[in-house]
Write a protein that holds these residues in place. Structure first.
Motif, short mmCIF file in Angstrom:
data_model
loop_
_atom_site.label_atom_id
_atom_site.label_comp_id
_atom_site.label_asym_id
_atom_site.label_seq_id
_atom_site.Cartn_x
_atom_site.Cartn_y
_atom_site.Cartn_z
N ASP A 46 0.87 -1.18 0.00
CA ASP A 46 0.00 0.00 0.00
C ASP A 46 0.91 1.23 0.00
O ASP A 46 1.47 1.59 1.03
CB ASP A 46 -0.88 -0.05 1.27
N ILE A 97 -3.97 9.58 -7.57
CA ILE A 97 -3.37 8.55 -8.42
C ILE A 97 -4.00 7.22 -8.05
O ILE A 97 -3.74 6.68 -6.96
CB ILE A 97 -1.83 8.45 -8.25
N GLY A 99 -3.84 3.50 -8.77
CA GLY A 99 -2.84 2.66 -9.42
C GLY A 99 -1.45 3.15 -9.03
O GLY A 99 -0.55 3.26 -9.87
N THR A 100 -1.26 3.42 -7.73
CA THR A 100 0.04 3.95 -7.30
C THR A 100 1.17 2.94 -7.51
O THR A 100 2.28 3.32 -7.90
CB THR A 100 -0.03 4.39 -5.80
N GLU A 176 -8.80 -7.92 -8.30
CA GLU A 176 -7.48 -7.42 -7.90
C GLU A 176 -6.97 -8.16 -6.68
O GLU A 176 -7.76 -8.64 -5.87
CB GLU A 176 -7.58 -5.91 -7.57
N GLY A 178 -5.29 -6.52 -4.39
CA GLY A 178 -5.47 -5.56 -3.31
C GLY A 178 -4.28 -5.54 -2.35
O GLY A 178 -3.25 -6.18 -2.60
N SER A 179 -4.43 -4.80 -1.27
CA SER A 179 -3.28 -4.66 -0.36
C SER A 179 -3.44 -5.46 0.92
O SER A 179 -2.51 -5.54 1.71
CB SER A 179 -3.04 -3.18 -0.04
N GLY A 217 -4.72 -3.29 -11.67
CA GLY A 217 -4.17 -2.52 -10.55
C GLY A 217 -4.81 -1.16 -10.32
O GLY A 217 -4.27 -0.36 -9.56
N SER A 218 -5.96 -0.91 -10.95
CA SER A 218 -6.65 0.36 -10.71
C SER A 218 -8.15 0.11 -10.75
O SER A 218 -8.70 -0.29 -11.78
CB SER A 218 -6.26 1.39 -11.78
N ALA A 219 -8.79 0.37 -9.61
CA ALA A 219 -10.24 0.17 -9.54
C ALA A 219 -10.96 1.09 -10.53
O ALA A 219 -11.89 0.68 -11.24
CB ALA A 219 -10.72 0.46 -8.12
N GLU A 236 -14.34 -6.22 -6.53
CA GLU A 236 -13.26 -6.04 -5.56
C GLU A 236 -13.83 -5.73 -4.18
O GLU A 236 -14.86 -5.07 -4.05
CB GLU A 236 -12.30 -4.91 -5.98
C1 LIP Z 1 -5.61 0.73 -5.58
C2 LIP Z 1 -6.95 0.24 -6.13
C3 LIP Z 1 -6.84 -1.21 -6.54
C4 LIP Z 1 -6.56 -2.02 -5.32
C5 LIP Z 1 -5.28 -1.56 -4.65
C6 LIP Z 1 -5.31 -0.07 -4.36
P1 LIP Z 1 -4.44 3.11 -5.08
O1 LIP Z 1 -5.70 2.10 -5.28
O2 LIP Z 1 -7.43 0.95 -7.16
O3 LIP Z 1 -8.04 -1.64 -7.13
O4 LIP Z 1 -6.51 -3.37 -5.63
O5 LIP Z 1 -5.10 -2.24 -3.43
O6 LIP Z 1 -6.20 0.27 -3.32
O7 LIP Z 1 -3.89 2.78 -3.73
O8 LIP Z 1 -3.47 2.83 -6.18
O9 LIP Z 1 -5.04 4.46 -5.14
#
Ligand code: LIP
Length: 322
Positions: A46, A97, A99-100, A176, A178-179, A217-219, A236
């Protein structure tokens, strides 16, 4: 409550999305040039960078200047302790952002996600992926559109007449990792993934054998791809309102069905269709979105969306995110 001009807000949101996009691409170049680091938030999966924080500041200040009486909920100010409650007031919900991890690695599925909520309902959504040049935008009741370098003119979403989706075997689904990588959550995730994708003929109990799976990697970009029709389903547990707010508006305007938890979905399929996005769903951290599905004549097939939701949730082991 102050009245709002949604057309003006949409135009402004698109403008700030472009400014944020520039900050993100410039931030990326500087990072790679200087081999810059990042910070961890709740764990090593995260992340946050200076660019997340600077981009949120840029967006926050632009909104403050133009709409001083509007509320603001942003991922990074939330993480820093500014945890505003969602009320009936006009509220911007921003992920600077989304998809960090992708941003840190240079994987181009990175976007700014700008949602606007009025009277507790998400009504404006803008998602801009600056490395790809993809812009998705929608206003409640006004449809959704996309522009891209290949097609700079606005194209309505979904991009093609919605095809049928007779079963999961034809579905390209997104979920995903996720974290949250705790043992208990990983067990539920992997069991769910196995059922969604596994071959029942080889003994996978409840296996739906979906056509394929993507984890970009991006919701926000998952929502956008379901809206455009290039993904069939996205699910997710664990992301937050800022990850999904803009995407929900875009998806709904593109004819998708957006539901929350299993319990919410169960209730929704027997109520009026399509379901509205309530504040409980927006902030509920459990999300399932199914694309617009057409019947053989191309007419919207609500029953097919309901069937896909029910089948999907049969395969899901649900948990409560921490
Ligand atoms: C990400 C989400 C993604 C999820 C990651 C994370 P971030 O958001 O868009 O779907 O699986 O764990 O939360 O942290 O890149 O803004």
């Amino acid at each position: 409550m102050s009245t709002v001009n949604l057309d003006e807000i949409l135009e402004f949101a698109v403008e700030i999305a472009h400014q944020a996009g520039k900050a993100i691409t410039e931030g990326s170049e500087t990072r790679f040039k200087n081999a810059a680091g990042f910070d961890e938030k709740k764990n090593t999966a995260d992340l946050v960078t200076e660019t997340d924080q600077n981009t949120e500041k840029l967006v926050y200040e632009a909104i403050q200047k133009r709409y001083p009486d509007h509320q603001f909920i942003g991922e990074e100010s939330w993480a820093a302790g500014k945890q505003a409650k969602l009320t009936d007031a006009p509220t911007w919900i921003i992920d600077p952002i989304d998809g960090t991890t992708n941003f840190v690695k240079g994987f181009p599925f990175v976007c700014i996600s700008i949602g606007f909520v009025y009277k507790s309902e998400p009504v404006i959504g803008v998602i801009f992926a600056p490395f790809l040049g993809y812009l998705y935008a929608a206003k409640k009741g006004g449809g959704a559109y996309m522009t891209s370098p290949l097609h700079p003119e606005r194209r309505s979403l979904p991009l093609v007449q919605p095809p049928p989706l007779p079963s999961f075997k034809q579905a390209l689904i997104a979920f995903e990792w996720g974290s949250d990588r705790s043992k208990e959550v990983m067990a539920q995730k992997t069991r769910t993934f196995e059922r969604l994708t596994g071959d029942p003929a080889s003994g996978v109990e409840g296996g739906e054998m979906a056509l394929g799976v993507r984890s970009i990697g991006s919701a926000a970009l998952n929502f956008a791809h379901v809206a455009s029709g290039s993904l069939d389903v996205y699910w997710e547990i664990g992301c937050w309102a800022w990850d999904v707010c803009a995407g929900m508006v875009i998806a709904k305007e593109a004819g998708c069905a957006v539901v929350g938890s299993k319990a919410h979905a169960q209730n929704a399929v027997s109520s009026s269709w399509p379901p509205v996005v309530s504040p409980e769903v927006l902030t509920g951290r459990k999300y399932l979105v199914v694309r617009a599905i057409g019947d053989k004549e191309g007419k919207v097939d609500a029953d097919a969306q309901k069937r896909i939701i029910q089948t999907f949730y049969q395969a899901v082991d649900e948990w409560d995110p921490k």
